[in-house]
Every structure is written in C-alpha cells, then in structure tokens.
Design an enzyme around this catalytic site. Structure first.
Site, PDB file in Angstrom:
ATOM      1  N   SER A 195       0.859  -1.194   0.000  1.00 23.08           N
ATOM      2  CA  SER A 195       0.000   0.000   0.000  1.00 23.08           C
ATOM      3  C   SER A 195       0.890   1.238   0.000  1.00 23.08           C
ATOM      4  O   SER A 195       2.025   1.193   0.479  1.00 23.08           O
ATOM      5  CB  SER A 195      -0.852  -0.004   1.279  1.00 23.08           C
ATOM      6  OG  SER A 195      -1.500   1.230   1.453  1.00 23.08           O
ATOM      7  N   TYR A 254      -1.088  -0.691  10.422  1.00 26.03           N
ATOM      8  CA  TYR A 254      -1.258  -1.064   9.010  1.00 26.03           C
ATOM      9  C   TYR A 254      -0.072  -0.535   8.203  1.00 26.03           C
ATOM     10  O   TYR A 254       0.527  -1.258   7.410  1.00 26.03           O
ATOM     11  CB  TYR A 254      -2.581  -0.487   8.498  1.00 26.03           C
ATOM     12  CG  TYR A 254      -2.879  -0.742   7.037  1.00 26.03           C
ATOM     13  CD1 TYR A 254      -3.401  -1.965   6.611  1.00 26.03           C
ATOM     14  CD2 TYR A 254      -2.657   0.252   6.073  1.00 26.03           C
ATOM     15  CE1 TYR A 254      -3.689  -2.184   5.271  1.00 26.03           C
ATOM     16  CE2 TYR A 254      -2.942   0.026   4.732  1.00 26.03           C
ATOM     17  CZ  TYR A 254      -3.465  -1.185   4.338  1.00 26.03           C
ATOM     18  OH  TYR A 254      -3.742  -1.406   3.005  1.00 26.03           O
TER      19      TYR A 254
HETATM   20  N1  LIG Z   1      -8.837  -1.047  -0.883  1.00 28.11           N
HETATM   21  C1  LIG Z   1      -7.854  -0.177  -0.849  1.00 28.11           C
HETATM   22  O1  LIG Z   1      -8.086   1.051  -0.971  1.00 28.11           O
HETATM   23  C2  LIG Z   1      -6.435  -0.652  -0.706  1.00 28.11           C
HETATM   24  C3  LIG Z   1      -5.402   0.292  -0.851  1.00 28.11           C
HETATM   25  C4  LIG Z   1      -4.098  -0.117  -0.697  1.00 28.11           C
HETATM   26  C5  LIG Z   1      -3.811  -1.446  -0.463  1.00 28.11           C
HETATM   27  N2  LIG Z   1      -4.808  -2.344  -0.323  1.00 28.11           N
HETATM   28  C6  LIG Z   1      -4.454  -3.738  -0.054  1.00 28.11           C
HETATM   29  O2  LIG Z   1      -5.055  -4.573  -1.024  1.00 28.11           O
HETATM   30  C7  LIG Z   1      -5.294  -5.860  -0.460  1.00 28.11           C
HETATM   31  C8  LIG Z   1      -6.751  -6.234  -0.689  1.00 28.11           C
HETATM   32  O3  LIG Z   1      -7.548  -5.293   0.031  1.00 28.11           O
HETATM   33  P1  LIG Z   1      -9.101  -5.091  -0.215  1.00 28.11           P
HETATM   34  O4  LIG Z   1      -9.332  -3.641  -0.291  1.00 28.11           O
HETATM   35  O5  LIG Z   1      -9.581  -5.980  -1.293  1.00 28.11           O
HETATM   36  O6  LIG Z   1      -9.644  -5.578   1.222  1.00 28.11           O
HETATM   37  P2  LIG Z   1     -10.989  -6.336   1.610  1.00 28.11           P
HETATM   38  O7  LIG Z   1     -12.085  -6.002   0.691  1.00 28.11           O
HETATM   39  O8  LIG Z   1     -11.166  -6.100   3.072  1.00 28.11           O
HETATM   40  O9  LIG Z   1     -10.609  -7.856   1.365  1.00 28.11           O
HETATM   41  C9  LIG Z   1      -9.596  -8.448   2.123  1.00 28.11           C
HETATM   42  C10 LIG Z   1      -9.404  -9.881   1.667  1.00 28.11           C
HETATM   43  O10 LIG Z   1      -8.432 -10.486   2.546  1.00 28.11           O
HETATM   44  C11 LIG Z   1      -8.982 -11.695   3.065  1.00 28.11           C
HETATM   45  N3  LIG Z   1      -8.490 -11.952   4.429  1.00 28.11           N
HETATM   46  C12 LIG Z   1      -8.443 -11.104   5.469  1.00 28.11           C
HETATM   47  N4  LIG Z   1      -7.980 -11.739   6.561  1.00 28.11           N
HETATM   48  C13 LIG Z   1      -7.726 -13.025   6.186  1.00 28.11           C
HETATM   49  C14 LIG Z   1      -7.250 -14.180   6.873  1.00 28.11           C
HETATM   50  N5  LIG Z   1      -6.945 -14.152   8.181  1.00 28.11           N
HETATM   51  N6  LIG Z   1      -7.119 -15.334   6.186  1.00 28.11           N
HETATM   52  C15 LIG Z   1      -7.449 -15.388   4.869  1.00 28.11           C
HETATM   53  N7  LIG Z   1      -7.888 -14.334   4.165  1.00 28.11           N
HETATM   54  C16 LIG Z   1      -8.043 -13.171   4.828  1.00 28.11           C
HETATM   55  C17 LIG Z   1     -10.497 -11.453   3.084  1.00 28.11           C
HETATM   56  O11 LIG Z   1     -11.181 -12.683   3.005  1.00 28.11           O
HETATM   57  P3  LIG Z   1     -12.016 -13.373   4.170  1.00 28.11           P
HETATM   58  O12 LIG Z   1     -12.562 -12.301   5.055  1.00 28.11           O
HETATM   59  O13 LIG Z   1     -13.022 -14.161   3.425  1.00 28.11           O
HETATM   60  O14 LIG Z   1     -11.012 -14.252   4.866  1.00 28.11           O
HETATM   61  C18 LIG Z   1     -10.688 -10.692   1.786  1.00 28.11           C
HETATM   62  O15 LIG Z   1     -10.777 -11.588   0.709  1.00 28.11           O
HETATM   63  C19 LIG Z   1      -4.931  -5.746   1.021  1.00 28.11           C
HETATM   64  O16 LIG Z   1      -3.646  -6.277   1.248  1.00 28.11           O
HETATM   65  C20 LIG Z   1      -4.944  -4.264   1.275  1.00 28.11           C
HETATM   66  O17 LIG Z   1      -4.101  -3.892   2.346  1.00 28.11           O
HETATM   67  C21 LIG Z   1      -6.115  -1.982  -0.447  1.00 28.11           C
END
Ligand SMILES: NC(=O)c1ccc[n+]([C@@H]2O[C@H](COP(=O)([O-])OP(=O)(O)OC[C@H]3O[C@@H](n4cnc5c(N)ncnc54)[C@H](OP(=O)(O)O)[C@@H]3O)[C@@H](O)[C@H]2O)c1
Length: 267
Positions: free
Chosen positions: A141, A154
């Site tokens: 990120s 984070y």
């Molecule tokens: N969205 C943004 O603006 C943004 C910006 C920068 C970086 N990111 C990064 O992009 C990545 C994806 O984020 P997102 O926005 O798609 O988040 P999200 O919608 O909250 O999804 C997170 C994913 O991680 C899985 N997860 C969380 N804890 C887990 C565990 N203990 N075991 C297995 N799976 C787990 C969740 O699945 P389950 O709950 O089904 O386990 C879900 O599929 C992350 O690393 C995040 O830090 C996101």
C-alpha cells in the site's frame, strides 16, 4: 513467462480487490487457486471465473494459522500444483488511536499483512526454486511508503512488506524466482477503503480495483520490482518525504489525509 496452462494462488480472493486479480489472471489463461476464509465469497469468485470459461479452485484457509501453512501448501501442491504465481493480497486494516489498540488487534494486523504472507512465501519458495520458475507478488500500500495517522500498525505492516520484498528481490536476483510489490493508493468501487464509505481526498483521488489487477499482470510480464497504483503521480511527494518529512506531513495535512483517517476510527 508463458501464461497459458499455468496456475496462480491468490489470497484474499473472496471480496474486494482479490477477485479482480483472480479474474484478470484467469482471463490470461491461469488456473486460479482462490484462498480466503469466507467460502461463499470464494464460490462467487469461482462462478465468475467459470462464467467466461476460466478455471478456479477454492481453498478456504485462515492465514492467521501460520503454523499450518507448510501443510496447507503441500496439500494444495498435491491437489492443484504445480503453481507458478503467488499473489499475497489478503490484508486487514483497522483505524484507531495507537494507544487504544489491544495486543490482539495489533497482532491480527501484523500477522495477516506481514507475517502470514512472509511465511506463506517461505513455504512455497523451495518449490518455486526446484521447478526453476516462480513469481511472488505482494500487495502492499502507499500507506507503507508514508505513514498514516490512526492506521500506523497497518502502515508498519505494509512498510515491512515493501522492505521485505526489496530485500528478497536482491537476495534472489540470480534465482529463477521473481519478487514484486504493488502499492495501491485509495481504491474505489470495492475493497476496504470503498467499504469505509468516505470519499477520497479530492487532490489524491482514487483508482479502480482493475488497476491493481492490471499492475499484477504488468509485474508478471515485465518482472517489475515495485508498481504504484494511484490516480495521479505520487512519487514526487514520496521523494519529498525523504528530503523533508515536515513538508511532506504538511502536504498530507493539506490533502486532508489525517482528517480522513480520523473519521474512519472505529468507535
Ligand atoms: N482497498 C484499498 O483502498 C487498498 C489500498 C491499498 C492497499 N490495499 C491492499 O489490497 C489488499 C486487498 O484489500 P481489499 O481492499 O480488497 O480488502 P478487503 O475487501 O477487506 O478484502 C480483504 C481480503 O483479505 C482476506 N483476508 C483477510 N484476513 C484473512 C485471513 N486471516 N485469512 C485469509 N484471508 C483473509 C479477506 O477474506 P475473508 O474475510 O473471506 O477471509 C478478503 O478476501 C490488502 O492487502 C490491502 O491492504 C487496499
């Protein structure tokens, strides 16, 4: 890397950005192993991939179970292997004042975002080396490039992921294994920022999740070491932060980043 007939393991494929990454890889001919805890989310991703003729296997797993990772990987490898791509995408964030976080909350963020991906990669790496092909892509990120108030754990976890990727890339430079890291800014339409239902700071904007998936494809195609996904150019601000953190802090305050983070604190 010739993509057809290869397999990619994507964590966090049950919702948010992960399904975009999984679908994009599947459209390029990869078979997908979709991993997360929520089985119905994984099934949705599988159905979407199968709707355009792609292949997706689902494997529910809690990545907090770090001691079980070797067994999990061996099991996956015998059922669906070999695989050539690992996308460490699963992640969590939790906005809070640092001194109000519990030990358990801090541990959850660090384990999911840093320790889990690192150990999952460590379980898979010997197999990649033995088969003389493999690419680990870590979804970090911009919060790992410049600290974020009220989301400091984070930030620490993502900074760790970026630096771990950097060290690994140098260490495995002469091996057949590639390491890339992708640093998204605010992502619209799906994912943890979108779920918070606050608009992004106007001067920073947001990017569609497909841009992160495109960055994964680019990393595979070009072997890129680090890709930033942001709606505008952000590297000058990051470079400024290396010269004057005071000025970079002031610019972030002008953009409204700490104020936005404060709004996202869980009460
Ligand atoms: N969205 C943004 O603006 C943004 C910006 C920068 C970086 N990111 C990064 O992009 C990545 C994806 O984020 P997102 O926005 O798609 O988040 P999200 O919608 O909250 O999804 C997170 C994913 O991680 C899985 N997860 C969380 N804890 C887990 C565990 N203990 N075991 C297995 N799976 C787990 C969740 O699945 P389950 O709950 O089904 O386990 C879900 O599929 C992350 O690393 C995040 O830090 C996101």
């Amino acid at each position: 890397m010739e993509l057809q007939g290869k397999t990619a393991l994507v964590t966090g494929a049950s919702r948010g950005i992960g399904p975009y990454i999984a679908k994009s890889l599947a459209r390029k001919g990869f078979s997908i192993i979709a991993v997360a805890r929520n089985e119905s989310g994984l099934q949705k991703t599988k159905l979407e991939i199968e709707s355009f003729g792609g292949i997706c296997h689902t494997q529910p797993y809690d990545l907090m179970n770090i001691n079980g990772l070797d067994g999990f990987v061996n099991d996956l490898w015998s059922k669906h292997g070999p695989f050539q791509i690992l996308v460490n995408n699963a992640g969590v964030e939790y906005y809070q004042h640092f001194d109000r976080l519990s030990k358990e909350e801090i541990s959850l963020i660090l384990k999911t975002n840093l320790h889990g991906p690192l150990e999952l990669s460590r379980s898979i790496l010997p197999k990649f080396i033995e088969q003389k092909s493999g690419h680990i892509i870590n979804i970090a990120s911009l919060a790992g490039k410049k600290g974020v108030a009220y989301n400091s754990i984070y930030s620490a976890s993502k900074a760790g992921l970026i630096m771990w990727s950097d060290g690994m890339r140098q260490e495995y430079k002469d091996s057949p294994v590639n390491i890339s890291v992708i640093c998204p800014g605010f992502i619209s339409d799906a994912g943890m920022f979108h779920d918070g239902q606050e608009p992004p700071p106007p001067l920073l904007g947001s990017s569609h999740p497909q841009k992160v998936a495109d960055a994964v494809l680019k990393a595979i195609r070009k072997g890129s070491c680090e890709i930033i996904v942001n709606s505008g150019p952000i590297r000058p601000l990051l470079a400024l932060g290396q010269i004057s953190w005071k000025l970079a802090d002031a610019i972030l305050r002008c953009f409204g980043v700490p104020a936005l983070s404060r709004k996202r604190i869980s009460v």
